[in-house]
Design a protein around this motif. Structure first.
Motif, PDB file in Angstrom:
ATOM      1  N   MET A 187     -32.712   8.858  38.889  1.00 31.74           N
ATOM      2  CA  MET A 187     -31.392   8.521  39.055  1.00 31.74           C
ATOM      3  C   MET A 187     -30.220   9.582  39.120  1.00 31.74           C
ATOM      4  N   ALA A 188     -29.331   9.478  39.984  1.00 31.04           N
ATOM      5  CA  ALA A 188     -28.581  10.576  40.292  1.00 31.04           C
ATOM      6  C   ALA A 188     -27.667  10.813  39.009  1.00 31.04           C
ATOM      7  N   LEU A 189     -27.347   9.785  38.526  1.00 35.76           N
ATOM      8  CA  LEU A 189     -26.423   9.956  37.205  1.00 35.76           C
ATOM      9  C   LEU A 189     -27.045  10.692  35.998  1.00 35.76           C
ATOM     10  N   PHE A 190     -28.337  10.398  35.826  1.00 37.00           N
ATOM     11  CA  PHE A 190     -29.031  10.868  34.786  1.00 37.00           C
ATOM     12  C   PHE A 190     -28.869  12.289  34.935  1.00 37.00           C
ATOM     13  N   SER A 191     -29.207  12.912  36.129  1.00 35.68           N
ATOM     14  CA  SER A 191     -29.338  14.359  36.287  1.00 35.68           C
ATOM     15  C   SER A 191     -28.091  15.135  35.954  1.00 35.68           C
ATOM     16  N   ARG A 192     -26.989  14.429  35.930  1.00 34.96           N
ATOM     17  CA  ARG A 192     -25.658  15.109  35.523  1.00 34.96           C
ATOM     18  C   ARG A 192     -25.690  15.527  34.260  1.00 34.96           C
ATOM     19  N   PHE A 193     -26.623  14.981  33.206  1.00 33.93           N
ATOM     20  CA  PHE A 193     -26.601  15.310  31.743  1.00 33.93           C
ATOM     21  C   PHE A 193     -27.776  16.483  31.622  1.00 33.93           C
ATOM     22  N   GLN A 194     -27.459  17.332  30.995  1.00 34.59           N
ATOM     23  CA  GLN A 194     -28.248  18.472  30.610  1.00 34.59           C
ATOM     24  C   GLN A 194     -28.835  17.997  29.593  1.00 34.59           C
ATOM     25  N   SER A 195     -30.377  18.396  29.427  1.00 34.17           N
ATOM     26  CA  SER A 195     -31.192  18.177  28.098  1.00 34.17           C
ATOM     27  C   SER A 195     -30.683  19.210  27.274  1.00 34.17           C
ATOM     28  N   THR A 196     -30.671  18.765  25.951  1.00 32.43           N
ATOM     29  CA  THR A 196     -30.377  19.783  24.965  1.00 32.43           C
ATOM     30  C   THR A 196     -31.401  20.525  24.276  1.00 32.43           C
ATOM     31  N   HIS A 197     -32.566  19.717  24.198  1.00 35.43           N
ATOM     32  CA  HIS A 197     -33.835  20.152  23.627  1.00 35.43           C
ATOM     33  C   HIS A 197     -33.394  20.372  22.183  1.00 35.43           C
ATOM     34  N   GLN A 198     -32.520  19.960  21.612  1.00 35.94           N
ATOM     35  CA  GLN A 198     -32.132  19.974  20.271  1.00 35.94           C
ATOM     36  C   GLN A 198     -32.102  18.575  19.580  1.00 35.94           C
ATOM     37  N   ARG A 199     -32.304  18.453  18.386  1.00 37.38           N
ATOM     38  CA  ARG A 199     -32.211  17.353  17.609  1.00 37.38           C
ATOM     39  C   ARG A 199     -30.924  16.532  17.796  1.00 37.38           C
ATOM     40  N   VAL A 200     -30.873  15.249  18.212  1.00 38.41           N
ATOM     41  CA  VAL A 200     -29.611  14.449  18.423  1.00 38.41           C
ATOM     42  C   VAL A 200     -29.590  13.279  17.499  1.00 38.41           C
ATOM     43  N   ILE A 201     -28.896  13.231  16.538  1.00 39.27           N
ATOM     44  CA  ILE A 201     -29.038  11.934  15.548  1.00 39.27           C
ATOM     45  C   ILE A 201     -27.805  10.990  16.235  1.00 39.27           C
ATOM     46  N   GLY A 202     -28.245   9.774  15.903  1.00 42.39           N
ATOM     47  CA  GLY A 202     -27.246   8.637  16.203  1.00 42.39           C
ATOM     48  C   GLY A 202     -26.546   8.052  15.215  1.00 42.39           C
ATOM     49  N   ILE A 203     -25.239   7.966  15.309  1.00 40.76           N
ATOM     50  CA  ILE A 203     -24.373   7.642  14.194  1.00 40.76           C
ATOM     51  C   ILE A 203     -23.598   6.387  14.667  1.00 40.76           C
ATOM     52  N   ASP A 204     -23.801   5.226  13.820  1.00 43.54           N
ATOM     53  CA  ASP A 204     -22.762   3.963  13.964  1.00 43.54           C
ATOM     54  C   ASP A 204     -21.703   4.315  13.155  1.00 43.54           C
ATOM     55  N   LEU A 205     -20.649   4.756  13.620  1.00 44.37           N
ATOM     56  CA  LEU A 205     -19.518   4.956  12.815  1.00 44.37           C
ATOM     57  C   LEU A 205     -18.651   3.528  12.462  1.00 44.37           C
ATOM     58  N   GLY A 206     -19.059   2.502  11.633  1.00 45.10           N
ATOM     59  CA  GLY A 206     -18.581   1.374  11.534  1.00 45.10           C
ATOM     60  C   GLY A 206     -17.124   1.209  10.993  1.00 45.10           C
ATOM     61  N   THR A 207     -16.307   0.078  11.212  1.00 40.84           N
ATOM     62  CA  THR A 207     -15.259  -0.276  10.134  1.00 40.84           C
ATOM     63  C   THR A 207     -15.417  -0.158   8.842  1.00 40.84           C
ATOM     64  N   THR A 208     -16.735  -1.167   8.580  1.00 41.65           N
ATOM     65  CA  THR A 208     -17.031  -1.289   6.939  1.00 41.65           C
ATOM     66  C   THR A 208     -18.256  -0.772   6.813  1.00 41.65           C
ATOM     67  N   ASN A 209     -19.200  -0.335   7.433  1.00 41.39           N
ATOM     68  CA  ASN A 209     -20.423   0.308   7.124  1.00 41.39           C
ATOM     69  C   ASN A 209     -20.756   1.333   8.437  1.00 41.39           C
ATOM     70  N   SER A 210     -21.255   2.469   7.960  1.00 40.74           N
ATOM     71  CA  SER A 210     -21.888   3.264   8.933  1.00 40.74           C
ATOM     72  C   SER A 210     -23.393   3.396   8.593  1.00 40.74           C
ATOM     73  N   ALA A 211     -24.069   3.994   9.740  1.00 40.69           N
ATOM     74  CA  ALA A 211     -25.547   4.257   9.594  1.00 40.69           C
ATOM     75  C   ALA A 211     -26.040   5.546  10.664  1.00 40.69           C
ATOM     76  N   VAL A 212     -27.168   6.073  10.121  1.00 41.94           N
ATOM     77  CA  VAL A 212     -27.628   7.129  11.017  1.00 41.94           C
ATOM     78  C   VAL A 212     -29.012   6.810  11.122  1.00 41.94           C
ATOM     79  N   ALA A 213     -29.380   7.457  12.504  1.00 39.48           N
ATOM     80  CA  ALA A 213     -30.634   7.183  12.698  1.00 39.48           C
ATOM     81  C   ALA A 213     -31.201   8.067  13.675  1.00 39.48           C
TER      82      ALA A 213
END
Ligand code: AMP
Length: 640
Positions: free
Chosen positions: A1-27
């Motif tokens: 996909m053309a779009l995907f090629s725009r993003f450079q792979s970081t080869h770094q660990r990337v965490i996902g954070i849900d910064l919620g209004t009431t609660n937050s979570a990390v995965a």
């Protein structure tokens, strides 16, 4: 996909954070699976609460999460919760003003009018700053689990967050020592988690996300690992906090009726009631009746009252019903019918309320899918997006959309959209415009967001000027205007003079470009977004007519200014009487043009066209006479 090629792979660990209004979570993603990381207390989500210690004048001791929540009652003025509702907002915003009376902490205007917070000791903090403590806490949880510091994250935001709110979220990440590689819309993240986790068969998925502070609805197409958001809608000021406030006010009113005492100004009491209200709301998702019990709320007085599920449903029906219109609009925008939706996913703690589930079921005509954990799906999806960016997960593409049309003002106050609402992002669009007046050396680029035909009905979100355009007749300069929305939904607009100048021109080969990143206080509030969309639908027909009138008036104005030029050019040869007639006709026509443009007075378009035709006829006749005179003069001079 053309779009995907725009993003450079970081080869770094990337965490996902849900910064919620009431609660937050990390995965994080391990192998091919996303998993939630537990916090120090063993919790899979962390309350989005930050507290300062009153006895610490330097405000260095902060508590985040559960420890902050536990001490909220005894330190209510220094305990900040649900501050995501304030992020990127102005102090004067209606929603902020509403929150002023309902929060136990102090909200203040910052120097540039944004809604900020103040501790008891007078420390001034932006909502981004508070968010940064929560993000830092999430980062620490990940650091401990991974036994190494993580520096990259994907953070989620409500789909309807505007540019300022997205930028403020990124800024919070920076303050927390995290580079936010991507800001992802919450429902999109939830769909990613659902689609990947369930090895979901292809189809149309609706994500209904009612959390602590915001409501989002998104419609996605999932096909062969491509997650394409078709449309999104929502309300950034509708969520569990509103249900809590409703109950809070109900309890305060009840106490006032019984005891004649108003507790609304007693911050400590308000905090205690708020906690009891939320507890009661959650209990009523599981039992039919519950009791609110708050001893010694004022001196020797207690609060003790029963509430049933039906009572809560009736009380909050207007809030639940606020989700219906955005859902309908979203389906319409996605060019679908309700029956085309294959699966409805519920996200956000409030979707545990039975009445909310029932409303969703009635709305979609099918039972919603409850297989994803509504509290965890968003963080899991963020981690998956992180793994896509780091190259850990392949063959998955995420195509998100922009919630409102973007464009510029063109001649006559007409809104010329460059990027339509629900266009897939990132996106870049260029359109060429020109000058409207002879000799115009600068153009003001006014950037608007909205769905109406005339700019005055949309929201101005930024403006800048392109100057130093060489003097030339109207319509000659080629002004290229480029709009770019990046994958985070952040907008950049630039204008450049693309006119091809000849080699002997001093402007040959010189670049003349100006650009802005749209940010800051001019952004739309959610209420405004709703208002704009509603008004747009209501006024579509009238707007279209008005646009035609304005275009008609603009064409008439072009003829008027051409006539002005002809009068100047042929001044010496024109009969005085004819000239006066033409000048008067132009004057009369301009009154009508101004009526349409500036005074909203509509003239019959045929009448304007007749006036224009008549003016052209009279002017042409006069010019023909001038031409004859000029020929005669030429002959005469030749003879002599
Ligand atoms: P979220 O932002 O997704 O963490 O959602 C938090 C909101 O969901 C808060 O307002 C909670 O009070 C609310 N909530 C959590 N669990 C329940 C439940 N069982 N019933 C009703 N509301 C709930």
């Amino acid at each position: 996909m053309a779009l995907f090629s725009r993003f450079q792979s970081t080869h770094q660990r990337v965490i996902g954070i849900d910064l919620g209004t009431t609660n937050s979570a990390v995965a994080i993603v391990q192998g091919q699976d996303a998993k939630i990381l537990e916090n120090e207390e063993g919790g899979r989500t962390t309350p989005s609460i930050v507290a300062f210690d009153e006895r610490d004048p330097a405000n260095t001791k902060t508590l985040v999460g559960l420890p902050a929540k536990r001490q909220a009652v005894i330190n209510s003025q220094n305990t900040f919760f649900a501050t995501k509702r304030l992020i990127g907002r102005q102090f004067e915003d209606e929603e902020v003003q509403e929150d002023l009376t309902n929060t136990s902490y102090t909200i203040i205007p910052s120097e540039n009018g944004e809604a900020w917070l103040s501790t008891v000791n007078g420390l001034k903090l932006s909502p981004s700053h508070i968010s940064s403590y929560i993000l830092q806490n999430m980062k620490q949880v990940a650091d401990i689990h991974l036994s190494e510091p993580v520096n990259h994250a994907v953070v989620t935001v409500p789909a309807y967050f505007n540019d300022a709110q997205r930028q403020a979220t990124k800024a919070a990440g920076k303050l927390a020592g995290l580079e936010v590689l991507r800001v992802v819309n919450e429902p999109t993240a939830a769909a990613l988690a659902y689609g990947i986790d369930k090895r979901q068969k292809d189809g149309v998925v609706a994500v209904f996300d009612l959390g602590g502070g915001t409501f989002d609805i998104s419609i996605l197409d999932i096909e062969d690992g491509v997650f394409e958001v078709r449309a999104t809608n929502g309300n950034t000021h509708l969520g569990g906090e509103d249900f809590d406030m409703l109950l809070l006010n109900f309890i305060i009113d009840h106490f006032k009726t019984q005891n004649g005492i108003d507790l609304s100004t007693d911050k400590l009491a308000v905090q205690r009631i708020r906690e009891a209200a939320e507890k009661c709301k959650i209990e009523l998702s599981h039992v039919k009746e519950t009791e609110i019990n708050i001893p010694f709320i004022k001196d020797d007085k207690h609060i003790k009252l029963k509430l049933t599920e039906d009572e809560l449903d009736a009380m909050s029906l207007h809030l639940i019903n606020k989700t219906i219109d955005p859902v309908k609009r979203c389906i319409r925008d996605a060019d679908l019918k309700i029956k085309d939706v294959d699966e409805v996913i519920l996200v956000g703690g409030m979707t545990r309320m039975p009445k909310v589930r029932k409303t969703v079921e009635e709305l979609f005509g099918k039972k919603p899918n409850t297989s994803v954990n509504p509290d965890e799906a968003v963080a899991l999806g963020a981690a998956i997006q992180g793994a896509i960016l780091s190259g850990q997960i392949k063959n998955v593409v995420l195509l998100d959309v922009t919630p409102l049309s973007l464009g510029i003002e063109t001649y006559g106050g007409i809104f010329s959209p460059l990027i339509p609402r629900n266009a897939a992002i990132p996106i870049k669009k260029e359109q060429v415009f020109s000058t409207a007046v002879d000799g115009q050396t600068g153009v003001e680029i006014k950037v608007y967001q909205g769905e109406r035909t005339l700019v005055k009905d949309n929201k101005l979100i930024g403006h800048f000027k392109l100057s130093n355009i060489p003097v030339s007749p109207k319509g000659v300069p080629q002004i290229g205007v480029t709009f770019e929305i990046d994958a985070d939904g952040i907008i950049n607009v630039s204008a450049s003079d693309n006119t091809k100048y000849s080699e002997d021109s001093p402007h040959y080969g010189k670049s003349n470009t100006v650009s802005i990143t749209v940010a800051g206080e001019n952004e739309l509030t959610e209420q405004e977004v709703q208002r704009l969309l509603e008004e747009s639908a209501k006024n579509a027909k009238r707007d279209m007519e008005l646009k035609q009138h304005i275009e008609n008036a603009t064409r008439a104005e072009v003829i008027c200014s051409d006539t002005d030029n002809a009068l100047i050019q042929f001044d010496d040869f024109m009969e005085q009487e004819e000239k006066s007639v033409i000048v008067q006709m132009v004057k009369d026509l301009r009154v009508k043009i101004d009526d349409i443009r500036e005074r909203n007075i509509i003239h019959d378009p045929q009448e304007i066209r007749n006036d224009v035709n008549e003016l052209q006829k009279v002017c042409l006749a006069a010019i023909q006479k001038v031409a004859i005179k000029q020929q005669q003069l030429q002959k005469k001079t030749k003879k002599e």
